[in-house]
Design a protein around this motif. Structure first.
Motif, PDB file in Angstrom:
ATOM      1  N   MET A   1       0.815  -1.094  -0.060  1.00 55.36           N
ATOM      2  CA  MET A   1      -0.157  -0.289  -0.059  1.00 55.36           C
ATOM      3  C   MET A   1       0.905   0.909   0.252  1.00 55.36           C
ATOM      4  O   MET A   1       1.496   1.463   0.576  1.00 55.36           O
ATOM      5  N   SER A   2       1.072   2.138  -1.153  1.00 56.42           N
ATOM      6  CA  SER A   2       1.556   3.006  -0.515  1.00 56.42           C
ATOM      7  C   SER A   2       1.138   4.459   0.256  1.00 56.42           C
ATOM      8  O   SER A   2      -0.332   4.261   0.943  1.00 56.42           O
ATOM      9  N   LYS A   3       1.952   5.570   0.725  1.00 55.76           N
ATOM     10  CA  LYS A   3       1.566   6.057   1.409  1.00 55.76           C
ATOM     11  C   LYS A   3       0.680   6.964   1.391  1.00 55.76           C
ATOM     12  O   LYS A   3      -0.361   7.521   2.081  1.00 55.76           O
ATOM     13  N   ALA A   4      -0.155   7.302  -0.540  1.00 56.87           N
ATOM     14  CA  ALA A   4      -1.022   8.556  -0.101  1.00 56.87           C
ATOM     15  C   ALA A   4      -1.961   7.664  -0.205  1.00 56.87           C
ATOM     16  O   ALA A   4      -3.213   7.948   0.507  1.00 56.87           O
ATOM     17  N   GLN A   5      -3.030   5.799  -0.400  1.00 60.58           N
ATOM     18  CA  GLN A   5      -3.692   5.039   0.430  1.00 60.58           C
ATOM     19  C   GLN A   5      -3.579   5.126   1.643  1.00 60.58           C
ATOM     20  O   GLN A   5      -4.472   4.857   2.171  1.00 60.58           O
ATOM     21  N   THR A   6      -3.217   5.247   2.756  1.00 60.54           N
ATOM     22  CA  THR A   6      -2.505   5.045   4.134  1.00 60.54           C
ATOM     23  C   THR A   6      -2.662   6.484   4.366  1.00 60.54           C
ATOM     24  O   THR A   6      -4.092   6.210   5.178  1.00 60.54           O
ATOM     25  N   ILE A   7      -2.390   7.177   4.529  1.00 59.58           N
ATOM     26  CA  ILE A   7      -3.598   8.587   4.304  1.00 59.58           C
ATOM     27  C   ILE A   7      -4.497   8.514   3.977  1.00 59.58           C
ATOM     28  O   ILE A   7      -6.091   9.417   5.050  1.00 59.58           O
ATOM     29  N   GLU A   8      -5.012   8.575   3.124  1.00 57.92           N
ATOM     30  CA  GLU A   8      -6.541   8.267   2.337  1.00 57.92           C
ATOM     31  C   GLU A   8      -7.773   7.390   3.913  1.00 57.92           C
ATOM     32  O   GLU A   8      -8.372   7.152   3.281  1.00 57.92           O
ATOM     33  N   ARG A   9      -7.300   6.372   3.965  1.00 55.19           N
ATOM     34  CA  ARG A   9      -7.889   5.334   4.674  1.00 55.19           C
ATOM     35  C   ARG A   9      -7.830   5.451   6.196  1.00 55.19           C
ATOM     36  O   ARG A   9      -8.163   5.116   6.672  1.00 55.19           O
ATOM     37  N   ALA A  17      -4.029  15.806  11.288  1.00 58.05           N
ATOM     38  CA  ALA A  17      -2.647  15.806  11.121  1.00 58.05           C
ATOM     39  C   ALA A  17      -1.027  15.259  10.938  1.00 58.05           C
ATOM     40  O   ALA A  17      -0.448  16.304  10.739  1.00 58.05           O
ATOM     41  N   LEU A  18      -1.658  14.138   9.566  1.00 60.34           N
ATOM     42  CA  LEU A  18      -0.644  13.652   9.391  1.00 60.34           C
ATOM     43  C   LEU A  18      -0.214  15.309   8.462  1.00 60.34           C
ATOM     44  O   LEU A  18       0.929  15.622   7.901  1.00 60.34           O
ATOM     45  N   LEU A  19      -0.981  15.199   7.696  1.00 57.50           N
ATOM     46  CA  LEU A  19      -1.151  16.114   6.464  1.00 57.50           C
ATOM     47  C   LEU A  19      -0.748  17.798   7.428  1.00 57.50           C
ATOM     48  O   LEU A  19       0.065  18.013   6.265  1.00 57.50           O
ATOM     49  N   THR A  20      -1.238  18.327   8.444  1.00 59.05           N
ATOM     50  CA  THR A  20      -0.995  19.830   9.244  1.00 59.05           C
ATOM     51  C   THR A  20       0.748  19.224   9.057  1.00 59.05           C
ATOM     52  O   THR A  20       1.559  20.164   8.991  1.00 59.05           O
ATOM     53  N   ALA A  21       1.024  18.036   9.524  1.00 61.01           N
ATOM     54  CA  ALA A  21       2.779  17.683   9.669  1.00 61.01           C
ATOM     55  C   ALA A  21       3.205  17.909   8.973  1.00 61.01           C
ATOM     56  O   ALA A  21       4.658  18.881   8.471  1.00 61.01           O
ATOM     57  N   VAL A  22       2.888  17.570   7.621  1.00 61.80           N
ATOM     58  CA  VAL A  22       3.715  17.476   6.225  1.00 61.80           C
ATOM     59  C   VAL A  22       3.765  19.018   5.972  1.00 61.80           C
ATOM     60  O   VAL A  22       4.813  19.275   4.967  1.00 61.80           O
ATOM     61  N   VAL A  23       2.903  19.936   6.016  1.00 63.03           N
ATOM     62  CA  VAL A  23       2.629  20.384   5.547  1.00 63.03           C
ATOM     63  C   VAL A  23       4.200  22.252   6.777  1.00 63.03           C
ATOM     64  O   VAL A  23       4.915  22.614   5.566  1.00 63.03           O
ATOM     65  N   ARG A  24       3.497  21.649   7.367  1.00 59.49           N
ATOM     66  CA  ARG A  24       5.180  22.396   8.670  1.00 59.49           C
ATOM     67  C   ARG A  24       6.094  21.725   7.998  1.00 59.49           C
ATOM     68  O   ARG A  24       7.307  23.375   8.092  1.00 59.49           O
ATOM     69  N   GLN A  25       6.754  20.803   7.852  1.00 64.73           N
ATOM     70  CA  GLN A  25       7.927  20.777   7.833  1.00 64.73           C
ATOM     71  C   GLN A  25       8.407  20.367   6.986  1.00 64.73           C
ATOM     72  O   GLN A  25       9.302  21.525   6.294  1.00 64.73           O
ATOM     73  N   LEU A  26       7.169  21.078   5.685  1.00 56.21           N
ATOM     74  CA  LEU A  26       7.676  21.959   3.965  1.00 56.21           C
ATOM     75  C   LEU A  26       8.518  23.215   4.000  1.00 56.21           C
ATOM     76  O   LEU A  26       8.853  24.100   3.838  1.00 56.21           O
ATOM     77  N   GLU A  27       7.696  23.527   5.420  1.00 56.21           N
ATOM     78  CA  GLU A  27       7.510  25.519   5.710  1.00 56.21           C
ATOM     79  C   GLU A  27       8.419  25.497   6.077  1.00 56.21           C
ATOM     80  O   GLU A  27       9.459  26.371   5.954  1.00 56.21           O
TER      81      GLU A  27
END
Length: 61
Positions: A1-9, A17-27
């Motif tokens: 299973m891909s990371k995108a599928q893991t997040i989607e499910r 929370a996961l997407l917020t953490a990713v955006v903060r890291q990228l920022e």
């Protein structure tokens, strides 16, 4: 299973929370890269600016 599928499910709260953490890291990474670039630019432009303002005709060796 891909990371995108893991997040989607994932449940909505965890997905948020996961997407917020990713955006903060990228920022943070983008700010760090911008500061690195600024440092390089200042290191290269500052000596030329000092020479131009001093009027002493600095020469690069």
């Amino acid at each position: 299973m891909s990371k995108a599928q893991t997040i989607e499910r994932a449940p909505e709260l965890r997905r948020t929370a996961l997407l917020t953490a990713v955006v903060r890291q990228l920022e943070a990474q983008a700010v760090d890269d911008a500061l690195d670039l600024f440092s390089v630019l200042m290191a290269n432009l500052a000596p030329a600016r000092v020479c131009a303002l001093s009027g002493s005709g600095c020469h690069r060796g």
